[in-house]
Design an enzyme around this catalytic site. Sequence first.
Site, PDB file in Angstrom:
ATOM      1  N   ARG A 176       0.873  -1.259   0.043  1.00 18.44           N
ATOM      2  CA  ARG A 176      -0.119  -0.086  -0.009  1.00 18.44           C
ATOM      3  C   ARG A 176       0.730   1.384   0.052  1.00 18.44           C
ATOM      4  O   ARG A 176       0.463   2.024   0.526  1.00 18.44           O
ATOM      5  CB  ARG A 176      -0.937  -0.085   1.238  1.00 18.44           C
ATOM      6  CG  ARG A 176      -1.985  -1.103   1.396  1.00 18.44           C
ATOM      7  CD  ARG A 176      -2.698  -1.301   0.309  1.00 18.44           C
ATOM      8  NE  ARG A 176      -3.489  -2.356   0.210  1.00 18.44           N
ATOM      9  CZ  ARG A 176      -3.159  -3.681  -0.286  1.00 18.44           C
ATOM     10  NH1 ARG A 176      -2.305  -3.668  -1.040  1.00 18.44           N
ATOM     11  NH2 ARG A 176      -3.967  -4.799  -0.035  1.00 18.44           N
ATOM     12  N   SER A 228     -10.380  -0.112   4.037  1.00 17.58           N
ATOM     13  CA  SER A 228      -9.627  -0.128   5.212  1.00 17.58           C
ATOM     14  C   SER A 228      -8.829   1.033   5.580  1.00 17.58           C
ATOM     15  O   SER A 228      -8.532   1.786   4.704  1.00 17.58           O
ATOM     16  CB  SER A 228      -8.407  -1.324   4.987  1.00 17.58           C
ATOM     17  OG  SER A 228      -9.026  -2.566   4.822  1.00 17.58           O
ATOM     18  N   GLU A 298      -3.999   3.860   6.100  1.00 16.82           N
ATOM     19  CA  GLU A 298      -4.071   3.761   4.560  1.00 16.82           C
ATOM     20  C   GLU A 298      -4.663   4.826   3.697  1.00 16.82           C
ATOM     21  O   GLU A 298      -4.365   5.191   2.821  1.00 16.82           O
ATOM     22  CB  GLU A 298      -4.704   2.214   4.229  1.00 16.82           C
ATOM     23  CG  GLU A 298      -4.627   1.729   2.853  1.00 16.82           C
ATOM     24  CD  GLU A 298      -5.043   0.459   2.727  1.00 16.82           C
ATOM     25  OE1 GLU A 298      -5.010  -0.577   3.843  1.00 16.82           O
ATOM     26  OE2 GLU A 298      -5.738   0.366   1.707  1.00 16.82           O
TER      27      GLU A 298
HETATM   28  C1  FAD Z   1     -15.581  -0.284  -0.334  1.00 24.31           C
HETATM   29  C2  FAD Z   1     -14.215  -0.378  -0.632  1.00 24.31           C
HETATM   30  C3  FAD Z   1     -13.183  -1.399  -0.876  1.00 24.31           C
HETATM   31  C4  FAD Z   1     -11.877  -1.315  -0.937  1.00 24.31           C
HETATM   32  N1  FAD Z   1     -11.111  -2.342  -1.044  1.00 24.31           N
HETATM   33  C5  FAD Z   1      -9.683  -2.113  -1.429  1.00 24.31           C
HETATM   34  C6  FAD Z   1      -8.800  -3.332  -1.587  1.00 24.31           C
HETATM   35  O1  FAD Z   1      -9.324  -4.378  -1.417  1.00 24.31           O
HETATM   36  N2  FAD Z   1      -7.746  -3.083  -1.673  1.00 24.31           N
HETATM   37  C7  FAD Z   1      -7.053  -2.067  -1.775  1.00 24.31           C
HETATM   38  O2  FAD Z   1      -5.881  -1.719  -2.082  1.00 24.31           O
HETATM   39  N3  FAD Z   1      -7.937  -0.835  -1.797  1.00 24.31           N
HETATM   40  C8  FAD Z   1      -8.924  -0.982  -1.481  1.00 24.31           C
HETATM   41  N4  FAD Z   1      -9.975   0.188  -1.152  1.00 24.31           N
HETATM   42  C9  FAD Z   1      -9.423   1.519  -1.202  1.00 24.31           C
HETATM   43  C10 FAD Z   1      -9.222   2.123  -2.752  1.00 24.31           C
HETATM   44  O3  FAD Z   1     -10.095   1.516  -3.703  1.00 24.31           O
HETATM   45  C11 FAD Z   1      -7.805   1.960  -3.274  1.00 24.31           C
HETATM   46  O4  FAD Z   1      -6.783   2.452  -2.633  1.00 24.31           O
HETATM   47  C12 FAD Z   1      -7.587   2.569  -4.816  1.00 24.31           C
HETATM   48  O5  FAD Z   1      -6.667   1.986  -5.298  1.00 24.31           O
HETATM   49  C13 FAD Z   1      -7.826   4.058  -4.553  1.00 24.31           C
HETATM   50  O6  FAD Z   1      -8.056   4.746  -6.099  1.00 24.31           O
HETATM   51  P1  FAD Z   1      -8.891   5.810  -6.249  1.00 24.31           P
HETATM   52  O7  FAD Z   1      -8.893   6.190  -7.866  1.00 24.31           O
HETATM   53  O8  FAD Z   1     -10.070   6.031  -5.579  1.00 24.31           O
HETATM   54  O9  FAD Z   1      -7.939   6.930  -5.475  1.00 24.31           O
HETATM   55  P2  FAD Z   1      -8.396   8.382  -4.813  1.00 24.31           P
HETATM   56  O10 FAD Z   1      -9.047   8.061  -3.679  1.00 24.31           O
HETATM   57  O11 FAD Z   1      -9.041   9.058  -5.996  1.00 24.31           O
HETATM   58  O12 FAD Z   1      -6.884   9.064  -4.882  1.00 24.31           O
HETATM   59  C14 FAD Z   1      -5.859   8.186  -3.716  1.00 24.31           C
HETATM   60  C15 FAD Z   1      -4.497   8.952  -3.955  1.00 24.31           C
HETATM   61  O13 FAD Z   1      -4.038   8.519  -5.242  1.00 24.31           O
HETATM   62  C16 FAD Z   1      -3.495   9.723  -5.891  1.00 24.31           C
HETATM   63  N5  FAD Z   1      -3.999   9.491  -7.202  1.00 24.31           N
HETATM   64  C17 FAD Z   1      -5.162   8.884  -7.837  1.00 24.31           C
HETATM   65  N6  FAD Z   1      -5.151   9.187  -9.130  1.00 24.31           N
HETATM   66  C18 FAD Z   1      -4.035   9.621  -9.589  1.00 24.31           C
HETATM   67  C19 FAD Z   1      -3.181   9.923 -10.738  1.00 24.31           C
HETATM   68  N7  FAD Z   1      -3.855   9.530 -11.985  1.00 24.31           N
HETATM   69  N8  FAD Z   1      -2.126  10.443 -10.730  1.00 24.31           N
HETATM   70  C20 FAD Z   1      -1.503  10.612  -9.768  1.00 24.31           C
HETATM   71  N9  FAD Z   1      -2.130  10.360  -8.427  1.00 24.31           N
HETATM   72  C21 FAD Z   1      -3.096   9.951  -8.314  1.00 24.31           C
HETATM   73  C22 FAD Z   1      -4.472  10.891  -5.173  1.00 24.31           C
HETATM   74  O14 FAD Z   1      -3.765  12.131  -5.429  1.00 24.31           O
HETATM   75  C23 FAD Z   1      -4.439  10.227  -3.753  1.00 24.31           C
HETATM   76  O15 FAD Z   1      -3.185  10.700  -3.326  1.00 24.31           O
HETATM   77  C24 FAD Z   1     -11.436  -0.090  -1.002  1.00 24.31           C
HETATM   78  C25 FAD Z   1     -12.069   1.287  -0.861  1.00 24.31           C
HETATM   79  C26 FAD Z   1     -13.353   1.077  -0.768  1.00 24.31           C
HETATM   80  C27 FAD Z   1     -14.431   2.280  -0.602  1.00 24.31           C
END
Ligand code: FAD
Length: 311
Positions: A176, A228, A298
Amino acid sequence: MDKALIAALQEVGQIRLDEPMSRHTTFGVGGPADAYVVARTEEQLSAAFTLARSHGSEVFVFGSGSNILVGDGGFRGVVIENRNTKVVGPTQNGVGHKVRVGSGMSFSTLARRLAGSGFAGLEWACGIPGSLGGAVVTNAGAYGHALSDVLVTARTVNAGGAISELTPGDLDLAYRSSAMLRGELPDIIVLSVDLRVNKGDAVSLKATIREYDSQRRKAQPAGRNCGSVFKNPPDRSAWQYVDEVGLRGHRIGNAQFSEVHSNFIQNLGGATASDIASLVQLAQERIREQFGLEITPEVVFIGEFATGGAV
Ligand SMILES: Cc1cc2nc3c(=O)[nH]c(=O)nc-3n(C[C@H](O)[C@H](O)[C@H](O)COP(=O)(O)OP(=O)(O)OC[C@H]3O[C@@H](n4cnc5c(N)ncnc54)[C@H](O)[C@@H]3O)c2cc1C
């Protein structure tokens, strides 16, 4: 906001001022972004980012908002929502295949779509609601797999507009975590990713996904959360620590450590970012006192919180 920047951004895409971030995060909390732009293509994403940086503005690029806690004070600067979901391939790549995916594409949707068309390798990601850009930054993973297992390269752009193809080694992906998240590769964003996939049997791949879906439904709460909240420490799961310090079900304002999975915080409706941040802080304090352990969130804290400004 810099009027010249707003005018320049209007050439790139529709811009909204004082846009509530609560509309764009899975937690459903977060104050206003000074300026908010939606990028639907790689060109728009890159242009909005480089323009804002060239005007000296702070920029926050995000995907699905599923791993962020935006403060109630919002974000001073430009927020760019990445909706670049272009997918090219899979195409033959040596003995296997690779697929090029816009960084705004949902990991879950991609995994399901590829499985349905007989490509294996991403089934474990079927429940990760975030974008591929977010997956690179957080090295998203589940069930013993992580993005680092399948990432060939991430195509990035820096504030000056220079494009790079970064390998998992360049990104230094860990549990992570990545060099981007740790601030070791500052001022770059992810435009697209190349992922390794293999030919498989669609029927059995879809059955595997159904099994993962069923496991998630049993283990995780529905509703508004960010998945998480804490990273798992090396010795045992974060939820066990939250349980042991007596916080399962604990509520502050309208936020609550879930009764179903105590490493999830639920917005029960009308929670503030401060409610959620207070729960995070309380768990950290109790775990530190009881176990001498610094448990790491996280979830990524963004913008301005009521107490003490930007985090
Ligand atoms: C119900 C639920 C279940 C989940 N299960 C998991 C799981 O099993 N495993 C897991 O690892 N995570 C899980 N997550 C967390 C999340 O989905 C992951 O961390 C996911 O990868 C985040 O992607 P996002 O687009 O939502 O990022 P965001 O929340 O939009 O952004 C997170 C970070 O990434 C950066 N970022 C996003 N896109 C870019 C880009 N294109 N360029 C540069 N920086 C960027 C943002 O600036 C920020 O710092 C879960 C979340 C939820 C709500």
